[in-house]
Design a protein around this motif. Structure first.
Motif, PDB file in Angstrom:
ATOM      1  N   THR A   1       0.596  65.951  29.454  1.00 40.57           N
ATOM      2  CA  THR A   1       0.424  64.757  30.275  1.00 40.57           C
ATOM      3  C   THR A   1       0.611  63.489  29.438  1.00 40.57           C
ATOM      4  OG1 THR A   1      -1.176  65.958  31.634  1.00 40.57           O
ATOM      5  CG2 THR A   1      -1.182  63.566  31.836  1.00 40.57           C
ATOM      6  N   ARG A   2       1.175  62.478  30.034  1.00 38.48           N
ATOM      7  CA  ARG A   2       1.352  61.184  29.370  1.00 38.48           C
ATOM      8  C   ARG A   2       0.006  60.594  28.977  1.00 38.48           C
ATOM      9  NH1 ARG A   2       1.149  55.901  31.130  1.00 38.48           N
ATOM     10  NH2 ARG A   2       0.808  56.608  33.282  1.00 38.48           N
ATOM     11  N   ASP A   3      -0.082  60.085  27.755  1.00 36.98           N
ATOM     12  CA  ASP A   3      -1.249  59.349  27.295  1.00 36.98           C
ATOM     13  C   ASP A   3      -1.148  57.935  27.869  1.00 36.98           C
ATOM     14  OD1 ASP A   3      -3.121  57.813  25.970  1.00 36.98           O
ATOM     15  OD2 ASP A   3      -2.705  58.656  23.999  1.00 36.98           O
ATOM     16  N   PRO A   4      -2.032  57.548  28.803  1.00 41.39           N
ATOM     17  CA  PRO A   4      -1.891  56.238  29.440  1.00 41.39           C
ATOM     18  C   PRO A   4      -2.222  55.070  28.514  1.00 41.39           C
ATOM     19  CG  PRO A   4      -3.920  57.303  30.140  1.00 41.39           C
ATOM     20  CD  PRO A   4      -3.179  58.309  29.326  1.00 41.39           C
ATOM     21  N   VAL A   5      -2.856  55.342  27.389  1.00 43.39           N
ATOM     22  CA  VAL A   5      -3.190  54.271  26.441  1.00 43.39           C
ATOM     23  C   VAL A   5      -2.001  53.963  25.542  1.00 43.39           C
ATOM     24  CG1 VAL A   5      -4.707  53.574  24.552  1.00 43.39           C
ATOM     25  CG2 VAL A   5      -5.643  54.817  26.522  1.00 43.39           C
ATOM     26  N   SER A   6      -1.400  55.007  24.957  1.00 41.84           N
ATOM     27  CA  SER A   6      -0.241  54.797  24.084  1.00 41.84           C
ATOM     28  C   SER A   6       1.073  54.857  24.842  1.00 41.84           C
ATOM     29  CB  SER A   6      -0.220  55.855  22.988  1.00 41.84           C
ATOM     30  OG  SER A   6       0.026  57.140  23.543  1.00 41.84           O
ATOM     31  N   ASN A   7       1.015  55.331  26.099  1.00 37.89           N
ATOM     32  CA  ASN A   7       2.198  55.505  26.953  1.00 37.89           C
ATOM     33  C   ASN A   7       3.200  56.501  26.363  1.00 37.89           C
ATOM     34  OD1 ASN A   7       3.399  54.933  29.449  1.00 37.89           O
ATOM     35  ND2 ASN A   7       4.858  53.528  28.500  1.00 37.89           N
ATOM     36  N   SER A   8       2.703  57.447  25.565  1.00 40.70           N
ATOM     37  CA  SER A   8       3.573  58.453  24.964  1.00 40.70           C
ATOM     38  C   SER A   8       3.344  59.800  25.644  1.00 40.70           C
ATOM     39  CB  SER A   8       3.299  58.577  23.465  1.00 40.70           C
ATOM     40  OG  SER A   8       1.965  58.998  23.237  1.00 40.70           O
ATOM     41  N   VAL A   9       4.406  60.611  25.697  1.00 38.95           N
ATOM     42  CA  VAL A   9       4.340  61.949  26.264  1.00 38.95           C
ATOM     43  C   VAL A   9       4.677  62.952  25.169  1.00 38.95           C
ATOM     44  CG1 VAL A   9       5.218  63.534  28.020  1.00 38.95           C
ATOM     45  CG2 VAL A   9       5.071  61.087  28.508  1.00 38.95           C
ATOM     46  N   PRO A  10       3.790  63.885  24.866  1.00 41.53           N
ATOM     47  CA  PRO A  10       4.125  64.872  23.839  1.00 41.53           C
ATOM     48  C   PRO A  10       5.183  65.840  24.353  1.00 41.53           C
ATOM     49  CG  PRO A  10       2.060  65.449  24.884  1.00 41.53           C
ATOM     50  CD  PRO A  10       2.457  64.103  25.434  1.00 41.53           C
ATOM     51  N   SER A  11       5.978  66.358  23.443  1.00 42.62           N
ATOM     52  CA  SER A  11       6.882  67.440  23.817  1.00 42.62           C
ATOM     53  C   SER A  11       6.065  68.710  24.016  1.00 42.62           C
ATOM     54  CB  SER A  11       7.927  67.665  22.728  1.00 42.62           C
ATOM     55  OG  SER A  11       7.310  68.207  21.559  1.00 42.62           O
ATOM     56  N   GLU A  12       6.679  69.679  24.662  1.00 45.46           N
ATOM     57  CA  GLU A  12       5.991  70.967  24.804  1.00 45.46           C
ATOM     58  C   GLU A  12       5.665  71.556  23.440  1.00 45.46           C
ATOM     59  OE1 GLU A  12       7.713  72.638  29.045  1.00 45.46           O
ATOM     60  OE2 GLU A  12       8.943  72.860  27.243  1.00 45.46           O
ATOM     61  N   ALA A  13       6.603  71.452  22.499  1.00 44.06           N
ATOM     62  CA  ALA A  13       6.359  71.993  21.156  1.00 44.06           C
ATOM     63  C   ALA A  13       5.173  71.311  20.498  1.00 44.06           C
ATOM     64  CB  ALA A  13       7.615  71.837  20.294  1.00 44.06           C
ATOM     65  N   GLU A  14       5.100  69.989  20.611  1.00 47.06           N
ATOM     66  CA  GLU A  14       3.980  69.258  20.023  1.00 47.06           C
ATOM     67  C   GLU A  14       2.663  69.659  20.679  1.00 47.06           C
ATOM     68  OE1 GLU A  14       6.110  65.056  18.743  1.00 47.06           O
ATOM     69  OE2 GLU A  14       5.489  65.367  20.831  1.00 47.06           O
ATOM     70  N   ARG A  15       2.678  69.800  21.984  1.00 43.76           N
ATOM     71  CA  ARG A  15       1.445  70.137  22.697  1.00 43.76           C
ATOM     72  C   ARG A  15       0.971  71.551  22.354  1.00 43.76           C
ATOM     73  NH1 ARG A  15      -3.035  70.341  24.617  1.00 43.76           N
ATOM     74  NH2 ARG A  15      -3.590  69.993  26.799  1.00 43.76           N
ATOM     75  N   ILE A  16       1.895  72.492  22.228  1.00 41.41           N
ATOM     76  CA  ILE A  16       1.513  73.865  21.887  1.00 41.41           C
ATOM     77  C   ILE A  16       0.916  73.917  20.483  1.00 41.41           C
ATOM     78  CG2 ILE A  16       2.423  76.176  21.406  1.00 41.41           C
ATOM     79  CD1 ILE A  16       4.465  75.621  23.704  1.00 41.41           C
ATOM     80  N   GLN A  17       1.552  73.248  19.532  1.00 44.13           N
ATOM     81  CA  GLN A  17       1.018  73.259  18.176  1.00 44.13           C
ATOM     82  C   GLN A  17      -0.341  72.548  18.104  1.00 44.13           C
ATOM     83  OE1 GLN A  17       2.101  74.975  15.496  1.00 44.13           O
ATOM     84  NE2 GLN A  17       3.549  75.850  16.972  1.00 44.13           N
ATOM     85  N   ALA A  18      -0.485  71.471  18.849  1.00 43.89           N
ATOM     86  CA  ALA A  18      -1.771  70.778  18.896  1.00 43.89           C
ATOM     87  C   ALA A  18      -2.849  71.671  19.507  1.00 43.89           C
ATOM     88  CB  ALA A  18      -1.634  69.478  19.695  1.00 43.89           C
ATOM     89  N   SER A  19      -2.484  72.407  20.551  1.00 44.94           N
ATOM     90  CA  SER A  19      -3.452  73.299  21.196  1.00 44.94           C
ATOM     91  C   SER A  19      -3.892  74.407  20.245  1.00 44.94           C
ATOM     92  CB  SER A  19      -2.841  73.907  22.463  1.00 44.94           C
ATOM     93  OG  SER A  19      -2.552  72.901  23.419  1.00 44.94           O
ATOM     94  N   LEU A  20      -2.974  74.904  19.442  1.00 42.43           N
ATOM     95  CA  LEU A  20      -3.337  75.923  18.459  1.00 42.43           C
ATOM     96  C   LEU A  20      -4.312  75.355  17.433  1.00 42.43           C
ATOM     97  CD1 LEU A  20      -2.888  78.802  17.463  1.00 42.43           C
ATOM     98  CD2 LEU A  20      -0.875  78.004  16.235  1.00 42.43           C
ATOM     99  N   GLN A  21      -4.058  74.139  16.993  1.00 38.82           N
ATOM    100  CA  GLN A  21      -4.966  73.485  16.059  1.00 38.82           C
ATOM    101  C   GLN A  21      -6.342  73.262  16.697  1.00 38.82           C
ATOM    102  OE1 GLN A  21      -3.599  69.624  14.740  1.00 38.82           O
ATOM    103  NE2 GLN A  21      -5.115  69.474  13.094  1.00 38.82           N
ATOM    104  N   GLU A  22      -6.334  72.875  17.963  1.00 33.65           N
ATOM    105  CA  GLU A  22      -7.604  72.654  18.668  1.00 33.65           C
ATOM    106  C   GLU A  22      -8.377  73.954  18.834  1.00 33.65           C
ATOM    107  OE1 GLU A  22      -6.097  70.826  22.180  1.00 33.65           O
ATOM    108  OE2 GLU A  22      -5.339  69.079  21.064  1.00 33.65           O
ATOM    109  N   ALA A  23      -7.685  75.064  19.105  1.00 29.68           N
ATOM    110  CA  ALA A  23      -8.362  76.345  19.263  1.00 29.68           C
ATOM    111  C   ALA A  23      -9.047  76.766  17.972  1.00 29.68           C
ATOM    112  CB  ALA A  23      -7.361  77.416  19.702  1.00 29.68           C
ATOM    113  N   VAL A  24      -8.390  76.538  16.842  1.00 30.45           N
ATOM    114  CA  VAL A  24      -9.006  76.850  15.549  1.00 30.45           C
ATOM    115  C   VAL A  24     -10.217  75.946  15.306  1.00 30.45           C
ATOM    116  CG1 VAL A  24      -8.631  76.865  13.048  1.00 30.45           C
ATOM    117  CG2 VAL A  24      -6.860  77.745  14.588  1.00 30.45           C
ATOM    118  N   LYS A  25     -10.106  74.681  15.685  1.00 32.88           N
ATOM    119  CA  LYS A  25     -11.217  73.738  15.536  1.00 32.88           C
ATOM    120  C   LYS A  25     -12.437  74.168  16.352  1.00 32.88           C
ATOM    121  CE  LYS A  25     -11.713  70.192  13.796  1.00 32.88           C
ATOM    122  NZ  LYS A  25     -12.457  69.801  12.557  1.00 32.88           N
ATOM    123  N   VAL A  26     -12.199  74.826  17.491  1.00 32.18           N
ATOM    124  CA  VAL A  26     -13.309  75.296  18.323  1.00 32.18           C
ATOM    125  C   VAL A  26     -14.228  76.209  17.515  1.00 32.18           C
ATOM    126  CG1 VAL A  26     -13.856  76.806  20.284  1.00 32.18           C
ATOM    127  CG2 VAL A  26     -12.135  75.011  20.535  1.00 32.18           C
TER     128      VAL A  26
END
Length: 419
Positions: free
Chosen positions: A35-60
């Motif tokens: 989803t678009r970040d309404p503050v920065s007005n940037s949209v992550p690519s699918e690749a960026e979002r998947i890698q970020a989600s993997l990092q977030e899962a490890v952080k959990v």
């Protein structure tokens, strides 16, 4: 068919639950939106979002949670079309947390593939797996997989009935309405230790799903995000009553899970100010009641650490002692850096207090979500668990009635017809 149904009823009623008394679990769930970040007005690519989600899962795990769960979607703007693939990657990077789904689509997936994929994931993750079944509510997805959303409820009910049979029997003969019959079929690999993953049935509106969860002695997850709490209290009450009716234990021993969405800041004013753009931009929230109304009436928890703690503790007043609390943190365009900060704040400022407060008030009979070890013990006691070993390869291994060395040689099987 009536006799078969009666056999299923007799096999499942009065079967003791594998859940033992224990503490509540806390976890994090993702619906995997891009989803678009309404503050920065940037949209992550699918690749960026998947890698970020993997990092977030490890952080959990690093932040001290007990569970990480991811949803399943097959339409943009989501990325999680294959939860088992993603969770296998998370399993390789973690050691302790339970890995689950916040929806596995029992309607548009073939139950045979669910049986196979989650059994294999269970082996890969050394048993740290359970899953939550749901119908999904995106109408166009159904015809993509050859189904009709108007049949979603009977699809869900029949689908799990078959999945249960596949996981509890070496050889399955089965016929139903929504897929071709199975004759002499074996789902491979067999579940780890011949004990299937624990199953939650998730619902936001359907009493029949609560009934099915209760009938099998499975968990019921009131996925209460976006909806008033009172609605889910009725479903949980029904599930508890029917769990006891089917003889799996007392209503107090039923395995209940709930969800909430959170955004935390040092004080409530900062939390509301920071979160408001994401609320206003959310396709789920925009156009509906204002943020303050949603905070008051639904499990949208936006505020200071103490406010989040107080709101979560209130859930016990609605649902009784429950087994699992999941938090949605990464929804609506929130950048990954902020999500990681949110997980740290929850882990440092909220979880320790919640664990202490819930433990102080919790009934000694209240159950924890069953682990793999709990279910192995419930099935085998102190005896060694079964380790299925196939017969020698005959080229196809579908021409005998007993695919495993220790299978019952008297197993009756109807072999596939060639005509």
């Amino acid at each position: 068919m009536a006799q078969d149904a009666q056999e299923i009823i007799e096999a499942n009623k009065r079967k003791p639950s594998s859940a033992r008394p224990g503490p509540i679990q806390f976890g994090v769930m993702s619906v995997s939106d891009v989803t678009r970040d309404p503050v920065s007005n940037s949209v992550p690519s699918e690749a960026e979002r998947i890698q970020a989600s993997l990092q977030e899962a490890v952080k959990v795990e690093e932040a001290g949670f007990d569970v990480f769960a991811v949803g399943e979607h097959h339409n943009p703007p989501f990325w999680s079309s294959s939860p088992t693939t993603f969770l296998a990657a998370v399993a390789a990077k973690t050691k302790r947390i339970t890995l689950s789904t916040s929806t596995t689509l029992i309607t548009t997936n073939d139950p045979v593939r669910i049986a196979e994929e989650y059994s294999l994931l269970q082996h890969v993750a050394d048993g740290r797996i359970d899953l939550m079944l749901g119908r999904g509510n995106t109408a166009p997805v159904y015809p993509w997989f050859g189904q009709d959303i108007r049949q979603s409820l009977p699809l869900a009910l029949e689908g799990y009935n078959l999945l249960h049979e596949l996981w509890h029997n070496d050889v399955v003969d089965w016929s139903g309405k929504f897929r071709t019959p199975l004759q002499g079929f074996t789902s491979i690999p067999r579940p780890l230790d011949d004990v299937p993953p624990f199953v939650w049935h998730g619902s936001i509106r359907t009493p029949e799903i609560a009934e099915q969860a209760a009938f099998y002695g499975n968990g019921f997850f009131a996925n209460g995000i976006f909806w008033p709490v009172e609605h889910f209290r009725r479903l949980v009450r029904l599930y508890r009553q029917r769990f006891q009716h089917w003889g799996h234990g007392t209503a107090e021993q039923a395995v209940v899970g709930v969800a909430a969405q959170t955004y935390i800041a040092r004080n409530s004013q900062d939390a509301i100010r920071e979160y408001r753009p994401y609320f206003n931009n959310s396709p789920v929230y925009k156009g509906g009641p204002p943020l303050e109304t949603m905070i008051e009436e639904t499990p949208l928890l936006v505020g200071s650490p103490q406010q989040i703690i107080d709101r979560v503790l209130e859930q016990r007043e609605y649902y009784g002692d429950y087994a699992r609390q999941l938090f949605l943190v990464d929804h609506g365009g929130l950048p990954s850096g902020t999500v990681l900060e949110q997980l740290d704040r929850l882990g440092e400022d909220v979880l320790p207090v919640l664990r202490k407060e819930f433990a102080a008030e919790r009934s000694p009979r209240a159950v924890a979500a069953p682990s793999h070890d709990d279910m192995v013990h419930a099935k085998y006691g102190d005896k060694p668990a079964r380790q299925p070993k196939p017969h020698d390869n005959r080229g196809d291994n579908v021409t005998g009635t007993s695919p495993y060395i220790d299978s019952d040689p008297n197993q009756k099987v109807t072999m596939p017809s060639l005509y």
